[in-house]
Design an enzyme around this catalytic site. Structure first.
Site, short mmCIF file in Angstrom:
data_model
loop_
_atom_site.label_atom_id
_atom_site.label_comp_id
_atom_site.label_asym_id
_atom_site.label_seq_id
_atom_site.Cartn_x
_atom_site.Cartn_y
_atom_site.Cartn_z
N SER A 153 30.57 50.44 39.58
CA SER A 153 29.95 51.24 38.68
C SER A 153 30.38 50.87 37.32
O SER A 153 29.21 50.98 36.65
CB SER A 153 30.12 52.80 38.85
OG SER A 153 31.53 53.14 38.50
N ASN A 154 31.26 50.35 37.03
CA ASN A 154 31.72 49.99 35.75
C ASN A 154 30.67 48.52 35.31
O ASN A 154 30.07 48.20 34.31
CB ASN A 154 32.86 49.47 35.36
CG ASN A 154 33.78 50.89 34.90
OD1 ASN A 154 33.75 51.17 33.86
ND2 ASN A 154 34.42 51.14 35.89
N LEU A 187 41.40 44.50 42.11
CA LEU A 187 42.68 44.87 42.40
C LEU A 187 43.73 43.81 42.65
O LEU A 187 44.98 44.06 42.86
CB LEU A 187 42.52 45.75 43.66
CG LEU A 187 41.84 47.12 43.68
CD1 LEU A 187 41.49 47.78 45.07
CD2 LEU A 187 42.25 47.92 42.40
N LYS A 188 43.22 42.59 42.52
CA LYS A 188 44.37 41.52 42.64
C LYS A 188 44.93 41.05 41.21
O LYS A 188 44.44 41.24 40.41
CB LYS A 188 43.64 40.31 43.35
CG LYS A 188 43.26 40.65 44.88
CD LYS A 188 44.73 40.08 45.60
CE LYS A 188 44.38 40.46 47.15
NZ LYS A 188 44.38 41.75 47.31
N ILE A 242 45.87 38.50 38.51
CA ILE A 242 45.07 37.22 38.21
C ILE A 242 46.40 36.27 38.13
O ILE A 242 47.29 36.31 37.32
CB ILE A 242 44.57 37.61 36.72
CG1 ILE A 242 43.54 38.47 36.83
CG2 ILE A 242 43.96 36.09 36.33
CD1 ILE A 242 42.39 38.25 37.71
N ASN A 275 40.50 43.95 30.95
CA ASN A 275 40.67 44.81 32.15
C ASN A 275 40.28 46.29 31.75
O ASN A 275 40.54 46.57 30.44
CB ASN A 275 41.99 44.76 32.79
CG ASN A 275 42.06 45.60 33.87
OD1 ASN A 275 41.29 45.57 34.77
ND2 ASN A 275 43.27 46.35 33.87
N HIS A 332 41.43 50.19 32.64
CA HIS A 332 42.52 50.97 33.47
C HIS A 332 42.17 52.63 33.29
O HIS A 332 42.05 52.87 31.93
CB HIS A 332 44.07 50.72 33.25
CG HIS A 332 44.87 51.32 33.82
ND1 HIS A 332 45.02 50.65 34.99
CD2 HIS A 332 45.69 52.46 33.79
CE1 HIS A 332 46.06 51.58 35.82
NE2 HIS A 332 46.41 52.69 34.83
N ASP A 352 48.00 45.33 34.05
CA ASP A 352 48.00 46.83 33.28
C ASP A 352 49.16 46.22 31.89
O ASP A 352 49.66 47.36 31.58
CB ASP A 352 48.34 47.84 33.97
CG ASP A 352 47.46 48.21 35.02
OD1 ASP A 352 46.32 47.77 35.11
OD2 ASP A 352 47.84 48.94 36.02
N GLU A 383 35.02 55.37 31.00
CA GLU A 383 34.93 54.17 31.30
C GLU A 383 33.36 53.42 30.96
O GLU A 383 33.31 52.57 30.49
CB GLU A 383 35.18 53.88 32.61
CG GLU A 383 36.70 54.25 33.09
CD GLU A 383 36.91 53.87 34.32
OE1 GLU A 383 36.87 52.90 34.79
OE2 GLU A 383 37.61 54.95 35.10
C1 GRF Z 1 37.59 52.29 37.68
O1 GRF Z 1 38.22 53.58 37.68
C2 GRF Z 1 38.53 51.38 36.89
O2 GRF Z 1 38.94 51.99 35.85
C3 GRF Z 1 39.62 50.83 37.85
O3 GRF Z 1 38.87 50.75 39.05
C4 GRF Z 1 37.58 51.77 39.15
C5 GRF Z 1 36.71 50.64 39.43
O4 GRF Z 1 35.45 51.52 39.51
N1 GRF Z 1 40.26 49.77 37.44
P1 GRF Z 1 33.88 50.91 39.69
O5 GRF Z 1 34.14 49.87 40.88
O6 GRF Z 1 33.55 50.17 38.62
O7 GRF Z 1 32.90 51.92 40.06
#
Ligand code: GRF
Length: 207
Positions: free
Chosen positions: A13-14, A90-91, A93, A107, A109, A150, A179
């Site tokens: 979604s981001n 999630l990995k 880098i 990134n 968070h 982070d 976000e």
């Molecule tokens: C978001 O909450 C972001 O902050 C975190 O993982 C989530 C990813 O959401 N790191 P999406 O895949 O962008 O919907």
């Protein structure tokens, strides 16, 4: 026009929020590829619907760490990548990527770092920990990436209130709104060269 590589593990979604601002012509950049550690995450469907190339690259596909890093670096170089945007990736880098893209990788968070960050603090884990702590404010942090989870220089933080009755799901929804608003904005500033590192501090120049 700057070349952006998006790294994402999930629904994206981001990524979508950033892409929408690009589609509107508000960002001086374009997404050249989406890279994931997963085989077919939701973000790939979103990218494919715009004909953006996707690459599933996972350490387990390679005999050695060096081969894995080489694949990542070659892929990024092939697209002449200027910036890497981690949008729910999630990995960790690998260090050679961090060094090659120092202050060129950001990134997002879903909490106010340095609190509720680091290994294991991802997705709903973050929001559950926030609610369990009883804290009354959380938010979003957008930061440069270094070799720790982070941990790099903070570019922007925005807060949102946590009400006593909020569940982790409610908090997640509030943070996600932030976000989607601020990640595209930081990408826009990045592509306009408005984010500088001066004396190891982030300075956002006025437009
Ligand atoms: C978001 O909450 C972001 O902050 C975190 O993982 C989530 C990813 O959401 N790191 P999406 O895949 O962008 O919907």
């Amino acid at each position: 026009m700057l070349n952006l590589a998006v790294f994402a593990s999930g629904r994206g979604s981001n990524y979508e929020a950033i892409q929408q601002e690009i589609d509107k012509g508000n960002i001086n950049g374009k997404v050249v590829c989406v890279v994931s550690d997963h085989a077919s995450p939701g973000v790939f469907d979103k990218a494919k619907s715009r004909d953006i190339p996707t690459h599933s690259i996972n350490r387990k596909q390679f005999k050695s760490g060096d081969d894995y890093v080489e694949k990542l670096l070659n892929t990024l170089a092939n697209y002449q990548t200027d910036f890497i945007i981690l949008a729910g990736y999630l990995k960790l880098i690998p260090a050679p990527l961090v060094n090659t893209y120092k202050h060129k990788m950001i990134n997002i968070h879903p909490a106010l770092l340095p609190n509720f960050g680091g290994k294991g603090f991802y997705g709903m884990n973050v929001h559950r920990a926030v609610v369990e702590s009883g804290i009354n404010v959380t938010g979003v942090t957008i930061h440069y990436v270094d070799e720790h989870y982070d941990n790099g220089n903070v570019i922007l933080q925005k807060e949102v209130k946590v009400e006593p009755s909020d569940t982790p799901e409610i908090v997640a929804g509030k943070v996600l709104k932030l976000e989607h608003k601020y990640f595209p904005e930081v990408v826009r500033l990045l592509c306009n060269n408005k984010i500088k590192i001066i004396n190891n501090k982030v300075v956002i120049e006025n437009e």
